[in-house]
Write a protein that holds these residues in place. Structure first.
Motif, PDB file in Angstrom:
ATOM      1  N   GLN A  29       0.825  -1.207   0.000  1.00 24.70           N
ATOM      2  CA  GLN A  29       0.000   0.000   0.000  1.00 24.70           C
ATOM      3  C   GLN A  29       0.860   1.260   0.000  1.00 24.70           C
ATOM      4  OE1 GLN A  29      -2.452  -0.814   3.449  1.00 24.70           O
ATOM      5  NE2 GLN A  29      -4.170  -1.508   2.182  1.00 24.70           N
ATOM      6  N   ASP A  30       1.971   1.243   0.756  1.00 23.35           N
ATOM      7  CA  ASP A  30       2.882   2.390   0.764  1.00 23.35           C
ATOM      8  C   ASP A  30       3.470   2.595  -0.632  1.00 23.35           C
ATOM      9  OD1 ASP A  30       2.414   2.786   3.432  1.00 23.35           O
ATOM     10  OD2 ASP A  30       4.248   1.797   4.121  1.00 23.35           O
ATOM     11  N   TRP A  31       3.874   1.498  -1.283  1.00 26.54           N
ATOM     12  CA  TRP A  31       4.437   1.576  -2.638  1.00 26.54           C
ATOM     13  C   TRP A  31       3.398   2.094  -3.630  1.00 26.54           C
ATOM     14  CZ3 TRP A  31       3.014  -1.279  -7.042  1.00 26.54           C
ATOM     15  CH2 TRP A  31       3.887  -1.184  -8.137  1.00 26.54           C
ATOM     16  N   THR A  32       2.175   1.606  -3.498  1.00 29.56           N
ATOM     17  CA  THR A  32       1.101   2.032  -4.391  1.00 29.56           C
ATOM     18  C   THR A  32       0.780   3.506  -4.202  1.00 29.56           C
ATOM     19  OG1 THR A  32       0.150  -0.205  -4.286  1.00 29.56           O
ATOM     20  CG2 THR A  32      -1.249   1.535  -5.146  1.00 29.56           C
ATOM     21  N   ASP A  33       0.776   3.970  -2.952  1.00 28.05           N
ATOM     22  CA  ASP A  33       0.503   5.383  -2.672  1.00 28.05           C
ATOM     23  C   ASP A  33       1.560   6.283  -3.328  1.00 28.05           C
ATOM     24  OD1 ASP A  33      -1.721   4.723  -1.214  1.00 28.05           O
ATOM     25  OD2 ASP A  33      -0.739   4.902   0.745  1.00 28.05           O
ATOM     26  N   LYS A  34       2.829   5.891  -3.228  1.00 26.11           N
ATOM     27  CA  LYS A  34       3.910   6.675  -3.840  1.00 26.11           C
ATOM     28  C   LYS A  34       3.787   6.671  -5.365  1.00 26.11           C
ATOM     29  CE  LYS A  34       7.147   5.633  -0.090  1.00 26.11           C
ATOM     30  NZ  LYS A  34       8.364   4.858   0.280  1.00 26.11           N
ATOM     31  N   LEU A  35       3.469   5.512  -5.920  1.00 25.54           N
ATOM     32  CA  LEU A  35       3.343   5.410  -7.377  1.00 25.54           C
ATOM     33  C   LEU A  35       2.129   6.201  -7.864  1.00 25.54           C
ATOM     34  CD1 LEU A  35       4.601   4.123  -9.886  1.00 25.54           C
ATOM     35  CD2 LEU A  35       3.062   2.160  -9.563  1.00 25.54           C
ATOM     36  N   ARG A  36       1.046   6.160  -7.109  1.00 26.69           N
ATOM     37  CA  ARG A  36      -0.155   6.923  -7.477  1.00 26.69           C
ATOM     38  C   ARG A  36       0.146   8.417  -7.508  1.00 26.69           C
ATOM     39  NH1 ARG A  36      -3.036   5.504  -3.580  1.00 26.69           N
ATOM     40  NH2 ARG A  36      -4.070   3.714  -4.546  1.00 26.69           N
ATOM     41  N   GLU A  37       0.941   8.876  -6.544  1.00 27.43           N
ATOM     42  CA  GLU A  37       1.321  10.296  -6.502  1.00 27.43           C
ATOM     43  C   GLU A  37       2.165  10.667  -7.712  1.00 27.43           C
ATOM     44  OE1 GLU A  37       1.495  14.160  -5.463  1.00 27.43           O
ATOM     45  OE2 GLU A  37       0.201  12.600  -4.598  1.00 27.43           O
ATOM     46  N   ARG A  38       3.090   9.787  -8.121  1.00 28.07           N
ATOM     47  CA  ARG A  38       3.900  10.043  -9.320  1.00 28.07           C
ATOM     48  C   ARG A  38       3.000  10.141 -10.550  1.00 28.07           C
ATOM     49  NH1 ARG A  38       9.488   8.853  -9.599  1.00 28.07           N
ATOM     50  NH2 ARG A  38      10.395   9.235  -7.540  1.00 28.07           N
ATOM     51  N   TYR A  39       2.038   9.222 -10.652  1.00 27.52           N
ATOM     52  CA  TYR A  39       1.103   9.244 -11.779  1.00 27.52           C
ATOM     53  C   TYR A  39       0.293  10.537 -11.770  1.00 27.52           C
ATOM     54  CZ  TYR A  39       1.641   4.443 -13.563  1.00 27.52           C
ATOM     55  OH  TYR A  39       2.110   3.309 -14.157  1.00 27.52           O
TER      56      TYR A  39
END
Length: 271
Positions: free
Chosen positions: A89-99
Protein backbone atom coordinates in the motif's frame (compact mmCIF):
# COMPACT_ATOMS: atom_id res chain seq x y z
CA UNK A 1 -38.41 -17.36 -24.81
CA UNK A 2 -36.28 -20.13 -26.27
CA UNK A 3 -33.09 -18.74 -24.80
CA UNK A 4 -31.50 -15.74 -23.12
CA UNK A 5 -28.47 -13.93 -24.44
CA UNK A 6 -25.98 -11.78 -22.52
CA UNK A 7 -23.48 -9.59 -24.33
CA UNK A 8 -20.42 -8.04 -22.66
CA UNK A 9 -19.12 -5.45 -25.13
CA UNK A 10 -15.57 -4.59 -24.06
CA UNK A 11 -14.51 -2.79 -27.20
CA UNK A 12 -11.96 -4.98 -28.98
CA UNK A 13 -13.27 -8.10 -27.21
CA UNK A 14 -16.94 -9.10 -26.90
CA UNK A 15 -18.23 -12.05 -24.84
CA UNK A 16 -21.52 -13.74 -25.72
CA UNK A 17 -23.36 -16.01 -23.28
CA UNK A 18 -26.47 -17.99 -24.21
CA UNK A 19 -28.66 -19.98 -21.82
CA UNK A 20 -31.42 -22.25 -23.12
CA UNK A 21 -33.50 -25.37 -22.44
CA UNK A 22 -32.58 -28.68 -24.07
CA UNK A 23 -29.65 -29.45 -26.36
CA UNK A 24 -30.57 -26.88 -29.00
CA UNK A 25 -33.22 -24.74 -27.40
CA UNK A 26 -35.71 -26.12 -29.90
CA UNK A 27 -39.43 -25.90 -29.30
CA UNK A 28 -40.61 -28.58 -26.87
CA UNK A 29 -37.16 -29.38 -25.46
CA UNK A 30 -36.92 -29.37 -21.68
CA UNK A 31 -34.10 -28.44 -19.39
CA UNK A 32 -32.12 -31.23 -17.76
CA UNK A 33 -32.86 -32.24 -14.19
CA UNK A 34 -31.22 -30.03 -11.60
CA UNK A 35 -28.81 -31.61 -9.14
CA UNK A 36 -28.02 -30.56 -5.60
CA UNK A 37 -24.51 -29.19 -5.76
CA UNK A 38 -21.88 -30.37 -3.31
CA UNK A 39 -19.82 -27.77 -1.43
CA UNK A 40 -16.85 -28.67 -3.65
CA UNK A 41 -18.89 -28.10 -6.83
CA UNK A 42 -20.17 -24.77 -5.52
CA UNK A 43 -16.61 -23.70 -4.66
CA UNK A 44 -15.34 -24.67 -8.11
CA UNK A 45 -18.22 -22.86 -9.84
CA UNK A 46 -17.56 -19.75 -7.76
CA UNK A 47 -13.88 -19.92 -8.69
CA UNK A 48 -14.76 -20.21 -12.39
CA UNK A 49 -17.10 -17.22 -12.14
CA UNK A 50 -14.42 -15.23 -10.31
CA UNK A 51 -11.82 -15.94 -13.02
CA UNK A 52 -14.32 -14.94 -15.71
CA UNK A 53 -15.02 -11.66 -13.92
CA UNK A 54 -11.32 -10.86 -13.40
CA UNK A 55 -10.59 -11.54 -17.08
CA UNK A 56 -13.26 -9.02 -18.08
CA UNK A 57 -11.91 -6.45 -15.61
CA UNK A 58 -8.45 -6.86 -17.16
CA UNK A 59 -9.82 -6.44 -20.69
CA UNK A 60 -11.75 -3.32 -19.74
CA UNK A 61 -8.86 -1.59 -18.00
CA UNK A 62 -5.50 -2.86 -19.25
CA UNK A 63 -3.54 -3.40 -22.48
CA UNK A 64 -0.68 -5.63 -23.70
CA UNK A 65 1.83 -2.83 -23.07
CA UNK A 66 0.95 -2.47 -19.38
CA UNK A 67 3.13 -3.77 -16.54
CA UNK A 68 2.82 -7.22 -14.94
CA UNK A 69 5.14 -7.02 -11.93
CA UNK A 70 6.35 -9.31 -9.18
CA UNK A 71 7.47 -7.35 -6.11
CA UNK A 72 10.08 -9.35 -4.22
CA UNK A 73 11.73 -9.28 -0.81
CA UNK A 74 15.32 -10.23 0.06
CA UNK A 75 15.80 -13.96 0.51
CA UNK A 76 14.93 -15.10 4.03
CA UNK A 77 12.48 -12.25 4.74
CA UNK A 78 9.56 -13.39 6.87
CA UNK A 79 6.50 -11.18 7.29
CA UNK A 80 2.80 -11.59 7.90
CA UNK A 81 0.42 -10.84 5.05
CA UNK A 82 -0.73 -7.77 6.98
CA UNK A 83 2.83 -6.41 7.03
CA UNK A 84 3.24 -7.20 3.33
CA UNK A 85 -0.04 -5.44 2.59
CA UNK A 86 1.19 -2.29 4.35
CA UNK A 87 4.41 -2.35 2.29
CA UNK A 88 2.46 -2.72 -0.95
CA UNK A 89 0.00 0.00 0.00
CA UNK A 90 2.88 2.39 0.76
CA UNK A 91 4.44 1.58 -2.64
CA UNK A 92 1.10 2.03 -4.39
CA UNK A 93 0.50 5.38 -2.67
CA UNK A 94 3.91 6.67 -3.84
CA UNK A 95 3.34 5.41 -7.38
CA UNK A 96 -0.16 6.92 -7.48
CA UNK A 97 1.32 10.30 -6.50
CA UNK A 98 3.90 10.04 -9.32
CA UNK A 99 1.10 9.24 -11.78
CA UNK A 100 -1.01 12.13 -10.48
CA UNK A 101 1.85 14.61 -10.91
CA UNK A 102 2.23 13.36 -14.50
CA UNK A 103 -1.48 13.88 -15.16
CA UNK A 104 -2.34 10.17 -15.19
CA UNK A 105 -4.42 7.83 -13.07
CA UNK A 106 -2.99 4.65 -11.55
CA UNK A 107 -4.95 1.42 -11.98
CA UNK A 108 -3.99 -1.93 -10.50
CA UNK A 109 -4.94 -5.53 -9.66
CA UNK A 110 -2.79 -7.42 -7.16
CA UNK A 111 -2.42 -10.62 -5.22
CA UNK A 112 -0.13 -11.40 -2.28
CA UNK A 113 1.59 -14.78 -2.22
CA UNK A 114 3.53 -16.52 0.52
CA UNK A 115 5.19 -19.73 -0.64
CA UNK A 116 5.04 -22.96 1.33
CA UNK A 117 8.54 -22.25 2.66
CA UNK A 118 7.57 -18.74 3.74
CA UNK A 119 8.94 -16.81 0.77
CA UNK A 120 6.99 -13.62 0.04
CA UNK A 121 6.16 -11.90 -3.23
CA UNK A 122 3.36 -9.80 -4.65
CA UNK A 123 1.94 -10.02 -8.18
CA UNK A 124 0.50 -6.76 -9.43
CA UNK A 125 -0.78 -5.53 -12.78
CA UNK A 126 -0.52 -1.76 -13.29
CA UNK A 127 -1.27 0.47 -16.24
CA UNK A 128 1.78 2.00 -17.95
CA UNK A 129 1.93 5.79 -17.66
CA UNK A 130 2.79 7.17 -21.10
CA UNK A 131 3.92 10.53 -19.68
CA UNK A 132 6.49 9.06 -17.26
CA UNK A 133 9.82 8.16 -18.82
CA UNK A 134 11.16 4.74 -17.78
CA UNK A 135 8.14 4.07 -15.60
CA UNK A 136 9.37 0.51 -14.97
CA UNK A 137 12.52 1.89 -13.31
CA UNK A 138 10.35 4.25 -11.25
CA UNK A 139 8.38 1.23 -9.98
CA UNK A 140 11.63 -0.48 -8.98
CA UNK A 141 13.01 2.64 -7.27
CA UNK A 142 9.87 3.17 -5.20
CA UNK A 143 9.77 -0.47 -4.06
CA UNK A 144 13.39 -0.29 -2.85
CA UNK A 145 13.40 -3.63 -0.99
CA UNK A 146 14.62 -6.15 -3.51
CA UNK A 147 14.20 -6.69 -7.22
CA UNK A 148 11.08 -6.46 -9.33
CA UNK A 149 10.40 -8.94 -12.11
CA UNK A 150 8.79 -7.53 -15.25
CA UNK A 151 6.84 -9.80 -17.59
CA UNK A 152 4.82 -9.27 -20.74
CA UNK A 153 1.08 -9.79 -20.52
CA UNK A 154 -0.26 -12.94 -22.14
CA UNK A 155 -3.06 -11.64 -24.31
CA UNK A 156 -4.00 -15.00 -25.83
CA UNK A 157 -7.58 -16.00 -25.09
CA UNK A 158 -8.38 -12.48 -23.94
CA UNK A 159 -6.14 -12.64 -20.84
CA UNK A 160 -7.65 -15.91 -19.66
CA UNK A 161 -4.31 -17.25 -18.41
CA UNK A 162 -3.63 -14.14 -16.37
CA UNK A 163 -7.11 -14.19 -14.82
CA UNK A 164 -6.69 -17.87 -13.95
CA UNK A 165 -3.37 -17.10 -12.29
CA UNK A 166 -4.79 -14.24 -10.22
CA UNK A 167 -7.69 -16.39 -9.03
CA UNK A 168 -5.88 -19.77 -9.01
CA UNK A 169 -8.62 -21.34 -11.11
CA UNK A 170 -8.56 -25.13 -10.92
CA UNK A 171 -5.89 -25.17 -8.20
CA UNK A 172 -7.94 -24.26 -5.15
CA UNK A 173 -7.22 -27.41 -3.13
CA UNK A 174 -3.52 -27.29 -4.01
CA UNK A 175 -3.17 -23.66 -2.97
CA UNK A 176 -5.13 -24.21 0.25
CA UNK A 177 -2.78 -27.06 1.11
CA UNK A 178 0.34 -25.01 0.46
CA UNK A 179 -0.93 -22.27 2.78
CA UNK A 180 -2.16 -24.55 5.56
CA UNK A 181 0.80 -23.53 7.77
CA UNK A 182 -0.34 -19.88 7.79
CA UNK A 183 -2.66 -18.26 10.34
CA UNK A 184 -6.24 -17.99 9.06
CA UNK A 185 -6.02 -14.23 8.43
CA UNK A 186 -2.90 -14.65 6.28
CA UNK A 187 -4.38 -17.62 4.42
CA UNK A 188 -7.53 -15.69 3.51
CA UNK A 189 -5.56 -12.64 2.40
CA UNK A 190 -3.36 -14.80 0.14
CA UNK A 191 -6.38 -16.49 -1.47
CA UNK A 192 -8.01 -13.34 -2.77
CA UNK A 193 -7.15 -10.61 -5.21
CA UNK A 194 -7.59 -6.85 -4.75
CA UNK A 195 -8.13 -4.00 -7.22
CA UNK A 196 -8.01 -0.24 -7.26
CA UNK A 197 -11.43 1.39 -6.92
CA UNK A 198 -11.25 3.27 -10.22
CA UNK A 199 -11.58 0.25 -12.53
CA UNK A 200 -14.38 -0.25 -15.03
CA UNK A 201 -16.42 -3.34 -14.01
CA UNK A 202 -18.19 -5.89 -16.25
CA UNK A 203 -21.59 -4.74 -15.02
CA UNK A 204 -20.76 -1.29 -16.41
CA UNK A 205 -20.82 -2.67 -19.98
CA UNK A 206 -23.71 -5.12 -19.56
CA UNK A 207 -27.24 -3.80 -19.92
CA UNK A 208 -29.47 -5.90 -17.65
CA UNK A 209 -32.54 -4.36 -19.25
CA UNK A 210 -31.52 -5.50 -22.74
CA UNK A 211 -33.82 -8.52 -23.00
CA UNK A 212 -34.71 -9.83 -26.42
CA UNK A 213 -36.82 -12.72 -27.68
CA UNK A 214 -35.44 -15.05 -30.34
CA UNK A 215 -36.79 -17.94 -32.35
CA UNK A 216 -35.67 -21.36 -31.05
CA UNK A 217 -34.32 -22.05 -34.56
CA UNK A 218 -31.71 -19.32 -34.06
CA UNK A 219 -30.06 -21.22 -31.22
CA UNK A 220 -30.05 -24.47 -33.18
CA UNK A 221 -28.44 -22.75 -36.17
CA UNK A 222 -25.74 -21.10 -34.05
CA UNK A 223 -24.70 -24.41 -32.45
CA UNK A 224 -24.86 -26.48 -35.64
CA UNK A 225 -23.11 -23.97 -37.92
CA UNK A 226 -21.01 -22.16 -35.35
CA UNK A 227 -21.17 -18.46 -34.41
CA UNK A 228 -20.60 -15.88 -37.13
CA UNK A 229 -18.38 -12.86 -36.36
CA UNK A 230 -19.38 -9.32 -37.18
CA UNK A 231 -17.44 -7.46 -39.84
CA UNK A 232 -13.96 -6.56 -38.57
CA UNK A 233 -13.98 -9.31 -35.92
CA UNK A 234 -13.09 -12.99 -35.69
CA UNK A 235 -14.25 -15.78 -33.37
CA UNK A 236 -11.68 -17.12 -30.90
CA UNK A 237 -12.20 -20.85 -31.51
CA UNK A 238 -10.67 -21.74 -28.14
CA UNK A 239 -13.28 -19.64 -26.38
CA UNK A 240 -16.27 -21.68 -27.54
CA UNK A 241 -17.90 -23.57 -24.66
CA UNK A 242 -21.12 -25.57 -24.63
CA UNK A 243 -22.69 -27.89 -22.08
CA UNK A 244 -25.31 -28.19 -19.37
CA UNK A 245 -25.19 -26.32 -16.08
CA UNK A 246 -25.99 -29.03 -13.49
CA UNK A 247 -27.18 -26.44 -10.97
CA UNK A 248 -29.85 -24.91 -13.21
CA UNK A 249 -30.47 -27.72 -15.71
CA UNK A 250 -30.11 -25.17 -18.53
CA UNK A 251 -27.77 -25.60 -21.46
CA UNK A 252 -25.20 -22.90 -22.21
CA UNK A 253 -23.17 -21.71 -25.16
CA UNK A 254 -20.31 -19.21 -24.80
CA UNK A 255 -17.89 -17.64 -27.23
CA UNK A 256 -15.66 -14.59 -27.64
CA UNK A 257 -15.36 -12.24 -30.59
CA UNK A 258 -12.10 -10.29 -31.09
CA UNK A 259 -11.44 -7.26 -33.26
CA UNK A 260 -9.00 -7.78 -36.13
CA UNK A 261 -6.06 -5.43 -35.70
CA UNK A 262 -3.26 -4.98 -38.21
CA UNK A 263 0.38 -4.76 -37.14
CA UNK A 264 0.56 -1.02 -37.82
CA UNK A 265 -2.38 -0.31 -35.53
CA UNK A 266 -0.85 -2.42 -32.74
CA UNK A 267 2.57 -0.77 -33.15
CA UNK A 268 0.99 2.68 -32.98
CA UNK A 269 -0.81 1.84 -29.72
CA UNK A 270 2.31 0.39 -28.15
CA UNK A 271 4.48 3.31 -29.23
Amino acid sequence: MAYTKKTYDMGDIVDYEYSFAGNYGAKGEKRAARVKATPEQVARQNLTNKAKRVRRIIILNFHPWDLWLTLKYPRGTRKTSKEVLKDVQDWTDKLRERYKRAGEQLKWIRRIEIGKYGGIHVHILVNRARTIQNVDLVCKELWGRAGINFQSLKEEGGYEQLADYLTKKGKDDEVEGQLSFLPEEDRKRCLRYSTSKNLIRPEDVFDKNDKKRYSHWTMRKIIQEGPKPREGFYIDKNSIRTGINPFTGMSYFYYTEIRIRNKWETADKCG
